[in-house]
Design an enzyme around this catalytic site. Structure first.
Site, mmCIF file in Angstrom:
data_model
loop_
_atom_site.group_PDB
_atom_site.id
_atom_site.type_symbol
_atom_site.label_atom_id
_atom_site.label_comp_id
_atom_site.label_asym_id
_atom_site.label_seq_id
_atom_site.Cartn_x
_atom_site.Cartn_y
_atom_site.Cartn_z
ATOM 1 N N HIS A 80 63.119 24.726 -52.150
ATOM 2 C CA HIS A 80 63.459 24.274 -53.483
ATOM 3 C C HIS A 80 63.310 22.754 -53.619
ATOM 4 C CE1 HIS A 80 65.098 28.267 -53.964
ATOM 5 N NE2 HIS A 80 65.891 28.076 -52.929
ATOM 6 N N HIS A 156 72.349 27.039 -49.456
ATOM 7 C CA HIS A 156 71.431 28.135 -49.116
ATOM 8 C C HIS A 156 71.634 28.644 -47.693
ATOM 9 C CE1 HIS A 156 67.820 30.562 -49.012
ATOM 10 N NE2 HIS A 156 67.442 30.143 -50.203
ATOM 11 N N TYR A 158 72.157 31.263 -44.744
ATOM 12 C CA TYR A 158 71.843 32.668 -44.474
ATOM 13 C C TYR A 158 72.980 33.262 -43.645
ATOM 14 C CZ TYR A 158 66.997 32.184 -46.083
ATOM 15 O OH TYR A 158 65.869 31.999 -46.837
ATOM 16 N N ASP A 203 66.820 39.876 -54.868
ATOM 17 C CA ASP A 203 66.441 38.468 -54.871
ATOM 18 C C ASP A 203 66.491 38.033 -56.323
ATOM 19 O OD1 ASP A 203 65.617 35.936 -54.325
ATOM 20 O OD2 ASP A 203 63.548 36.444 -53.819
ATOM 21 N N GLN A 242 72.616 33.480 -57.025
ATOM 22 C CA GLN A 242 71.394 34.110 -56.526
ATOM 23 C C GLN A 242 71.747 34.922 -55.291
ATOM 24 O OE1 GLN A 242 68.479 33.430 -58.182
ATOM 25 N NE2 GLN A 242 67.057 34.635 -56.935
ATOM 26 N N GLU A 269 73.904 32.097 -53.452
ATOM 27 C CA GLU A 269 73.715 30.719 -53.904
ATOM 28 C C GLU A 269 74.273 30.559 -55.314
ATOM 29 O OE1 GLU A 269 69.443 29.703 -53.272
ATOM 30 O OE2 GLU A 269 69.435 31.720 -52.400
#
Length: 311
Positions: A80, A156, A158, A203, A242, A269
């Site tokens: 991003h 972000h 994981y 997604d 997100q 997110e």
């Protein structure tokens, strides 16, 4: 409680790269920038670079964040913010306290007028604070110094609550407190519509129920890993989240040489809606000297038989 006294030996390791600028004239990371890491500790938790160790229901510790062994590998995986996004620039450490009731670290970055095509000078901060029993607060702020400009910052990480080497997250239970989504086209750009969810995978940006922009925190999602008993509860003041289930992960060599595959983790997110500047019906992402930006995320980690899946 959060594993009671066992939490005194638990290590809480945050996933961020600490980039210390030696020259403010160079926005991207280069040989002139010093790369470092910081540790925050309390009687319950501590934070470090690119990991998060939590106990399962039996007290066994696992690292629940996917990541890499080297800083250089992180620099080659940016999603991003343009070719040189905020995750690939030199941030300064403004404040750092590694002990006490609320250990914290504050990063700052000055984005110059025209950088990556965006107008105006913007002063950005990202604050990570550990407090209470298993709580992590992440607060991102941005102040436009001279011109209006769009800002939409996200975190972000994981996550795999079973441990980053435990395989896929498809057996996790998750509840997202959003009844609508912002659908996208074939290039994953929002169409501008807001509609009920379609069963096309994960997604997508969810429109959160009852989140007043910039006001009090609202519960976003709860994730539960049945095998380990670990759960994560997330709240925010932003209107969207997100949700991504690592669909495109394939043969990625991660920490300790472990190879990640599809659905090895999930991302939540919190954010304003993507591409908001091109959709007048979306909440605005334009900030100005009179209207700054503030994004709050509160993560609560616990270990129990089953979390409360309710509104």
């Amino acid at each position: 409680s959060f594993i009671g006294n066992k939490m005194t030996k638990t290590t809480f390791l945050l996933c961020f790269i600490t980039l210390l600028a030696s020259s403010s004239a160079l926005p991207s990371v280069s040989k002139h920038h010093k790369v470092g890491s910081y540790l925050c500790q309390s009687h319950q938790l501590g934070c470090h670079n690119c990991s998060l160790h939590l106990p399962d229901r039996h007290g066994k510790l696992d690292d629940v964040v996917l990541g890499y062994d080297s800083i250089d590998t992180y620099k080659k995986n940016i999603l991003h913010g343009g070719k040189v996004g905020f995750s690939d620039v030199a941030w300064k450490v403004k404040s750092y306290q590694n002990k006490g009731l609320a250990p914290h670290i504050v990063f700052t970055y000055h984005s110059r007028d025209g950088e990556q095509g965006f107008p105006g000078d913007v002063l950005v901060t990202a604050t990570y604070t550990l407090f209470g029993h298993g709580k992590l607060a992440v607060i991102m702020t941005a102040k436009a110094l001279n011109k209006p400009t769009p800002v939409n910052l996200a975190q972000h990480t994981y996550w795999n609550l079973g441990g980053h080497t435990s395989g896929d997250i498809l057996s996790n239970d998750i509840q997202i407190f959003g009844s609508q989504i912002t659908p996208v086209d074939d290039e994953l750009i929002p169409t501008g519509k807001i509609q009920s969810e379609l069963p096309k995978g994960y997604d997508i940006n969810y429109v959160l129920d009852g989140v007043p922009e910039g006001k009090e925190l609202k519960r976003v999602a709860v994730v539960y890993d049945k095998k380990s008993g670990r759960s994560m509860d997330l709240s925010t003041n932003k209107p969207g989240v997100q949700f991504y289930t690592g669909n495109n992960i394939k043969d990625i060599k991660g920490k300790g040489g472990f190879v990640y595959q599809s659905h090895a983790a999930l991302c939540l997110e919190t954010q304003a809606f993507p591409d908001s500047v091109n959709h007048p019906n979306f909440p605005s992402t334009i900030i100005s000297p009179e209207e700054p930006y503030k994004h709050v995320m509160l993560f609560k980690f616990s270990t129990k038989d089953r979390p409360n899946f309710s509104s």
